[in-house]
Design a protein around this motif. Sequence first.
Motif, PDB file in Angstrom:
ATOM      1  N   VAL A  23      43.325 -29.248  -6.169  1.00 31.65           N
ATOM      2  CA  VAL A  23      44.162 -28.128  -5.744  1.00 31.65           C
ATOM      3  C   VAL A  23      43.499 -27.524  -4.520  1.00 31.65           C
ATOM      4  O   VAL A  23      42.347 -27.080  -4.581  1.00 31.65           O
ATOM      5  N   ALA A  24      44.202 -27.535  -3.409  1.00 32.76           N
ATOM      6  CA  ALA A  24      43.647 -27.077  -2.136  1.00 32.76           C
ATOM      7  C   ALA A  24      44.464 -25.889  -1.647  1.00 32.76           C
ATOM      8  O   ALA A  24      45.620 -26.052  -1.259  1.00 32.76           O
ATOM      9  N   ASP A  73      50.319 -33.746  -1.368  1.00 34.46           N
ATOM     10  CA  ASP A  73      51.612 -33.093  -1.520  1.00 34.46           C
ATOM     11  C   ASP A  73      51.430 -31.668  -1.032  1.00 34.46           C
ATOM     12  O   ASP A  73      50.937 -30.814  -1.769  1.00 34.46           O
ATOM     13  N   ASN A  74      51.788 -31.426   0.221  1.00 31.40           N
ATOM     14  CA  ASN A  74      51.548 -30.111   0.816  1.00 31.40           C
ATOM     15  C   ASN A  74      52.345 -29.002   0.119  1.00 31.40           C
ATOM     16  O   ASN A  74      51.900 -27.865   0.040  1.00 31.40           O
ATOM     17  N   ALA A  75      53.506 -29.344  -0.376  1.00 33.60           N
ATOM     18  CA  ALA A  75      54.330 -28.335  -1.058  1.00 33.60           C
ATOM     19  C   ALA A  75      53.648 -27.827  -2.324  1.00 33.60           C
ATOM     20  O   ALA A  75      53.855 -26.688  -2.738  1.00 33.60           O
ATOM     21  N   MET A  78      48.315 -30.026  -3.108  1.00 31.00           N
ATOM     22  CA  MET A  78      47.567 -31.011  -3.880  1.00 31.00           C
ATOM     23  C   MET A  78      47.088 -32.170  -3.015  1.00 31.00           C
ATOM     24  O   MET A  78      47.790 -32.631  -2.102  1.00 31.00           O
ATOM     25  N   LEU A  79      45.896 -32.635  -3.333  1.00 28.40           N
ATOM     26  CA  LEU A  79      45.333 -33.844  -2.754  1.00 28.40           C
ATOM     27  C   LEU A  79      45.001 -34.776  -3.911  1.00 28.40           C
ATOM     28  O   LEU A  79      44.537 -34.320  -4.962  1.00 28.40           O
ATOM     29  N   TYR A  80      45.245 -36.070  -3.719  1.00 30.85           N
ATOM     30  CA  TYR A  80      45.014 -37.036  -4.789  1.00 30.85           C
ATOM     31  C   TYR A  80      44.162 -38.207  -4.303  1.00 30.85           C
ATOM     32  O   TYR A  80      44.122 -38.505  -3.104  1.00 30.85           O
TER      33      TYR A  80
END
Length: 112
Positions: A23-24, A73-75, A78-80
């Motif tokens: 979570v960014a 997923d910028n919305a 999130m970074l995976y």
Amino acid sequence: QVQLVESGGGSVQPGESLRLSCVASGFTESVYLLSWVRQVPGKGLEWVSSISSEGKRPTYADSVKGRFTISRDNAKNMLYLQMNSLKPEDTAVYYCDYGGTRGLGTQVTVSS
């Protein structure tokens, strides 16, 4: 203030998969590179992968190329990191990284 919180680590056997999440939040700019780095106790940080704001042009360390996939997923802020075909040498604490700012990390252990 940028905050990064990693999760998804665990203990797996060689050849198995894990998906790390980060979570960014707290960014004040719309364009920013995010990365995954890892560290084995007693050793320095190793860069693993990076991805641009648009999610294009991901880059990978040679040691993980073809096995790991970075995405974001910028919305959802999130970074995976999808990690497949894990090897014992992938064992490390994995960190989400923004210009040197990192979270507390998540432990990945690959062992038979």
